[in-house]
Design an enzyme around this catalytic site. Structure first.
Site, PDB file in Angstrom:
ATOM      1  CB  ALA A   1     -58.756  18.408  20.131  1.00 29.54           C
TER       2      ALA A   1
ATOM      3  CB  CYS B   1     -51.557  23.761  16.025  1.00 35.06           C
ATOM      4  SG  CYS B   1     -53.049  22.751  15.988  1.00 35.06           S
TER       5      CYS B   1
ATOM      6  CG  LEU C   1     -52.237  20.254  12.858  1.00 35.26           C
ATOM      7  CD1 LEU C   1     -50.751  20.377  13.120  1.00 35.26           C
ATOM      8  CD2 LEU C   1     -52.750  21.468  12.094  1.00 35.26           C
TER       9      LEU C   1
ATOM     10  CE  LYS D   1     -54.137  30.564  12.371  1.00 33.23           C
ATOM     11  NZ  LYS D   1     -55.047  29.659  11.639  1.00 33.23           N
TER      12      LYS D   1
END
Length: 303
Positions: free
Chosen positions: A70, A131, A73, A166
């Site tokens: 986790a 994500c 980003l 994605k």
């Protein structure tokens, strides 16, 4: 030796092996270990409009045949990626690179993609709508066909290079999302991003990860990835990039037979920094073992 080159959205790769975003930094770190030009290409660290520190620690949890992360980003933001990271990369990598982009609004995605699209080193834009470990944006766009299509249209409106969306596996019907992206103008689809996972510290009775949940990756998710790549590749007419638990040359071949035009290697790079190179080195023998003379000919071989 058999032919290993493949075509991805109009660009030829020497081989189909691509280190996945978040597992290969901006490339130059690995260039200290080996010549990264042996790669087909790689997808660099997920980039957002603004700098991000990421999630609080701990961010990593081990699990059977995989890991949960986790990171959230963490990146310096698109301006610094362009001014600092790409010039360093240019010194050691002489092929088009895949730019991975994340955002928290449609406008974020469009802004960042428009900036990176102008960079001569960038060959493809891999737009991450999947994500699972950031709050707001990210996976929320990737779990809804209309939202994923909206991001796709916004990015395509401001870019000239191939856009690969994605996708998240954390959905009931991944095919409908892929088809919505295709109809909105996507040039390719990449999948799967990580599954959503969690571990608990038995002594402390709290989640191992500060974020509670994170992205589950590693060899354990490979069969799920193959199934989803197969489903999507047989439902769309644009190229598919397969990923999820790939650790061997035979995994690459299996992904391609399921329908992938190229294959990303993720968590394996975190276990062994030479993982992608080893897979490329092993591909000729694996091709010979299964009577494959040209990798491009096995894409979607399984009907």
């Amino acid at each position: 030796m058999g032919k290993m080159n493949v075509n991805l959205c109009g660009i030829t790769l020497d081989n189909p092996v691509i280190p996945a975003s978040g597992t290969f930094g901006f490339g130059y770190e690995f260039a200290e270990l080996y010549d990264i030009n042996v790669l087909g290409t790689f997808s660099f660290k997920g980039t957002t409009k603004d700098p991000r520190f990421g999630n609080p620690t701990p961010r990593i949890a081990e699990c059977t045949a995989g890991m949960i992360n986790a990171v959230g980003l963490q990146n310096p933001g698109v301006e610094k990626v362009i001014s600092e990271e790409l010039p360093k990369l240019a010194q050691c990598f002489h092929k088009p690179v895949m730019a991975n982009v994340s955002g928290f609004s449609v406008e974020d995605y469009a802004y960042t993609c428009e900036k990176l699209d102008k960079e001569p080193q960038v060959g493809w834009l891999e737009v991450n709508v999947s994500c699972p470990n950031v709050h707001g944006g990210g996976m929320s766009f990737g779990t809804n066909p209309e939202a994923a299509a909206e991001v796709t249209r916004a990015v395509k409106a401001v870019t000239t290079k191939p856009v690969i969306i994605k996708l998240s596996p954390n959905v009931t019907d991944i095919v409908s999302i892929a088809k919505a992206c295709e109809e909105a103008g996507a040039d390719g689809i990449s999948l799967i991003n990580t599954l959503l996972g969690m571990r608990i510290d038995l002594r402390r009775r709290v989640p191992v990860i500060a974020n509670k949940m994170g992205g589950f990756s590693g060899s354990a998710i490979f069969p799920v990835a193959v199934r989803m790549v197969y489903q999507v590749a047989h439902a769309v007419k644009i190229p598919v990039v397969g990923m999820g638990g790939v650790t061997t040359a035979e995994d690459v071949i299996e992904m391609m037979m399921a329908g992938a035009s190229a294959v990303e290697v993720g968590a394996a790079n975190l276990v062994d920094p030479f993982a992608s190179k080893k897979i490329i080195d092993d591909l000729p023998a694996a091709m010979a073992k299964y009577g494959i003379e040209n990798l491009a000919n096995i894409i979607g071989a399984v009907q």
